[in-house]
Design an enzyme around this catalytic site. Structure first.
Site: not given
Ligand SMILES: Cc1cc2nc3c(=O)[nH]c(=O)nc-3n(C[C@H](O)[C@H](O)[C@H](O)COP(=O)(O)OP(=O)(O)OC[C@H]3O[C@@H](n4cnc5c(N)ncnc54)[C@H](O)[C@@H]3O)c2cc1C
Length: 379
Positions: A242, A279
């Protein structure tokens, strides 16, 4: 790195082609908390639910790695995360334990309906009093001649409101410990089973979940999956698959979100250039990429070890932690990078954030995964 065959690519591409149709109308369904029955049928017709089911039972007989590869594409192409979550529950909850541990009569009766999607499936472990310590479950299955009689309640059962078949984990022994739990298949119309209404929730709103109540619910002893008392090991087998199947879907979702965020950061202008030329933004996107690639590689490598039969308890726990936290971070960073638009419903990123959060809870919370790793470290 993993490479994929032409056959595996073909299975993946079939899901990619369906992406538009699967996603259509997903925002409205999210608002209404409505299950996407039409899109479910598309997935069934594409053979998704039969991927790991052996061919004699109407499936495609694919291994875990291939199933995950296709599910990653589902996450990448389908914007309805609730649909994808329900689909992974369908694949794993009942078909997987039945195929591995079920006896022939039970397999012949149910696996073809599960593979075709005709029967919707769910599994019930968590109880209203607690889910983290599954061994403390109170629901009982008492043997009475050639029947088992179930009493108790389960909750948060994904697919429950619409399911035809439930794998129910119940206590058959009185002694504490792992040998007291048994996995039993219960059909929806069994007298004594009451399926609760759908419980409203924050995310994954197109994937319904509910409570189940068992009041002297009698099922044939033939419905026991595996041996009585072997439920804990079946649960462990299922949970590993799962986690790998549902969180590889998250990886696909993160991949799509990264592509979309890069595109936005390249095209949205600020006074000095595109958003992504700053940045501070670019580094956040790079971190999204690093977390995604690390989690992706870890999940496939863990699946490879599972297929080789290695002990993967720690690997699966690490994979769940990596993928679930990366998905939440990815959703929150993408939302932030999209600025005010990210916060609008129209852009869908707030929905993705809501859809990512429950990954920290289902299939064992982050705390429980850390406990598991700590135990294996001898702590
Ligand atoms: C979207 C979604 C789908 C789900 N689908 C299913 C399903 O299909 N079938 C099913 O059976 N269940 C399902 N669940 C339930 C899920 O597995 C449980 O919510 C989960 O296991 C936690 O159990 P609990 O909610 O009872 O929390 P509790 O066990 O009450 O825990 C509450 C808090 O305490 C912490 N905690 C508990 N014990 C410890 C411990 N020993 N050490 C450290 N921290 C601890 C937990 O980390 C958590 O933060 C689903 C849940 C969600 C959100």
């Amino acid at each position: 790195m993993f490479s994929w065959t032409a056959d595996q690519e073909h299975l993946r591409a079939a899901i990619e082609d369906l992406g538009g149709a699967l996603s259509e109308g997903h925002a409205a369904r999210d608002r209404l908390e409505s299950f996407p029955a039409e899109q479910w049928k598309l997935l069934a017709d594409a053979g998704l639910f039969g991927l790991p089911v052996e061919e004699p039972y109407g499936g495609l007989g694919q291994d875990l790695l291939t199933t995950m590869f296709v599910l990653e594409e589902l996450g990448h192409s389908c914007r309805d995360a609730g649909l994808s979550f329900s689909a992974s529950t369908q694949i794993v909850s009942t078909g997987v334990p039945l195929q591995r541990f079920g006896h022939e009569r039970l397999k012949a009766r149910h696996l073809p309906r599960i593979a075709s999607g005709e029967a919707i499936t769910a599994h019930a472990i968590t109880e209203p009093e607690g889910g983290s310590d599954a061994l403390r479950m109170r629901t009982t299955a008492r043997q009475d001649g050639d029947s088992y009689v179930l009493n108790g309640s389960k909750t948060f059962v994904t697919n429950g409101p619409i399911a035809d078949l439930f794998t129910v984990y119940a206590r058959t022994g009185t002694a504490p410990g792992v040998g007291a739990i048994t996995a039993v298949l219960v059909e929806r119309d069994t007298p004594g089973l009451t399926v609760g209404g759908s419980i409203s929730k924050m995310g994954l709103r197109t994937s319904p979940f509910c409570e189940l109540h068992f009041d002297d619910c009698r099922v044939p002893a033939d419905n026991v999956i595996g041996r009585p008392g072997s439920g804990f090991w079946i649960f462990d087998y299922v949970m590993k698959r799962e986690i790998l199947c549902s969180f590889i879907i998250n990886i696909g979702e993160m991949r799509h979100r990264l592509e979309r965020t890069v595109e936005y950061a390249r095209t949205r202008r600020t006074a000095t250039g595109p958003v992504g030329s700053h940045q501070a933004v670019a580094h956040r996107i790079v971190e999204m990429k690093v977390r995604l690639e690390t989690a992706r590689l870890w999940m496939y490598e863990t699946a490879r070890k599972v297929q080789l039969g290695r002990d993967t308890t720690v690997d699966v726990a690490i994979g769940k932690l990596l993928a679930s936290t990366a998905n939440v971070r990815s959703a929150s960073e993408a939302l932030q990078i999209h600025g005010g638009y990210g916060y609008t419903s129209e852009y869908g990123l707030e929905q993705q954030f809501r859809d990512a959060l429950p990954g920290l809870t289902y299939s064992g919370t982050s705390d429980i995964q850390k406990n598991r790793i700590a135990t294996m470290l001898g702590l």
